[in-house]
Design an enzyme around this catalytic site. Structure first.
Site, PDB file in Angstrom:
ATOM      1  N   ILE A  20       0.825  -1.201   0.000  1.00  0.00           N
ATOM      2  CA  ILE A  20       0.000   0.000   0.000  1.00  0.00           C
ATOM      3  C   ILE A  20       0.863   1.257   0.000  1.00  0.00           C
ATOM      4  CG2 ILE A  20      -1.638   1.345   1.384  1.00  0.00           C
ATOM      5  CD1 ILE A  20      -2.864  -1.332   2.291  1.00  0.00           C
ATOM      6  N   TYR A 155      -1.530  -7.684  16.926  1.00  0.00           N
ATOM      7  CA  TYR A 155      -1.730  -6.888  15.711  1.00  0.00           C
ATOM      8  C   TYR A 155      -3.054  -6.130  15.779  1.00  0.00           C
ATOM      9  CZ  TYR A 155      -2.630  -5.762  10.817  1.00  0.00           C
ATOM     10  OH  TYR A 155      -2.931  -5.108   9.647  1.00  0.00           O
TER      11      TYR A 155
END
Length: 259
Positions: A20, A155
């Site tokens: 990204i 996470y």
């Protein structure tokens, strides 16, 4: 040929060497910005900078080290005259269920995904405030930070924290003309998702690619997202049309989360 929406702007993108982050660098350059590509792999940063052109600069960056953050911000300012846009796209994923989680691995995830966002933003925001021309900061969270994932507790916690950090920073910095917002991607076809596929697949005894197929089928849009679709939202938030958007987190996820 550029769109011109970011003409004259300088954008520093962490995690800019792949996935990204790279797509954001490419889109920003297309829109006329001069881009500073920052990531752990300095050679890859330089390669991406060469690919996108427009005076782009590639710099090695470790967001867990304050000395590295300070050096990149300083070098970027010296080379370009000032940073107008910061995109925090650097991040790591780790598979740890609550029964497996360790302090060491959790600390590493938090250092990159939380501390990296805070202290990279601090360094650039200080420059923006001193410069007095406002700016934009865009953080990448994750849908895992909104709804959780069983085998990735650290996470998920880190990405949920990014949303809260974004809101706090935004309310603190808007008085200086600095807009802070976030993007929460769904499942995006990047090298990181290949890692996720391999790790989760190994836990479940699946073949490579099986997890990705299952996940894609569960997305209302019926597919993985593309990095360029995340970059398009980042370009919007960095541009003039988003001047009145503050402290928001946008889902770019094919309909996975509705808010």
């Amino acid at each position: 040929m550029t769109t011109g929406k970011l003409d004259g702007k300088v954008a520093l993108v962490t995690g800019g060497a792949s996935g990204i982050g790279k797509a954001v660098c490419e889109r920003f350059a297309q829109d006329g910005a001069r881009v500073i590509v920052a990531d752990l792999d300095g050679a890859r940063c330089e390669a991406v900078a060469s690919e996108i052109g427009g005076g782009a600069l590639g710099l090695a960056l470790d967001v867990t080290q304050q000395e590295s953050i300070d050096a990149v911000v300083r070098q970027g300012i010296e080379a370009t005259g000032g940073v107008d846009i910061l995109v925090n796209a650097a991040g790591i994923y780790d598979v740890q269920s609550i029964l497996e989680v360790t302090r060491e691995r959790t600390s590493r995830v938090f250092q990159v995904n939380i501390d990296g966002v805070i202290f990279m933003s601090q360094a650039v925001a200080r420059h923006m405030v001193e410069r007095g021309q406002g700016g934009r900061i865009i953080n990448f969270s994750s849908q895992a930070g909104r709804r959780g994932e069983g085998p990735a507790v650290a996470y998920c916690a880190s990405k949920a924290a990014v949303i809260s950090i974004t809101q706090s920073m935004a309310l603190d910095l808007i008085r200086h003309g600095i807009n802070v917002n976030a993007i929460a991607p769904g499942v995006v076809d990047t090298p990181m998702w290949d890692v996720v596929d391999a790790k989760l697949g190994a836990r479940e005894g699946l073949q490579p690619g099986d997890v990705k197929k299952r996940v894609a089928a569960a997305v209302p849009a019926g597919r993985f997202g593309y990095p360029a679709e995340q970059a398009a939202m980042a370009a919007f938030l960095a541009g003039p049309d988003a001047a009145y958007i503050v402290a928001q987190c946008y889902n770019v996820d094919g309909g996975n989360v509705m808010s």
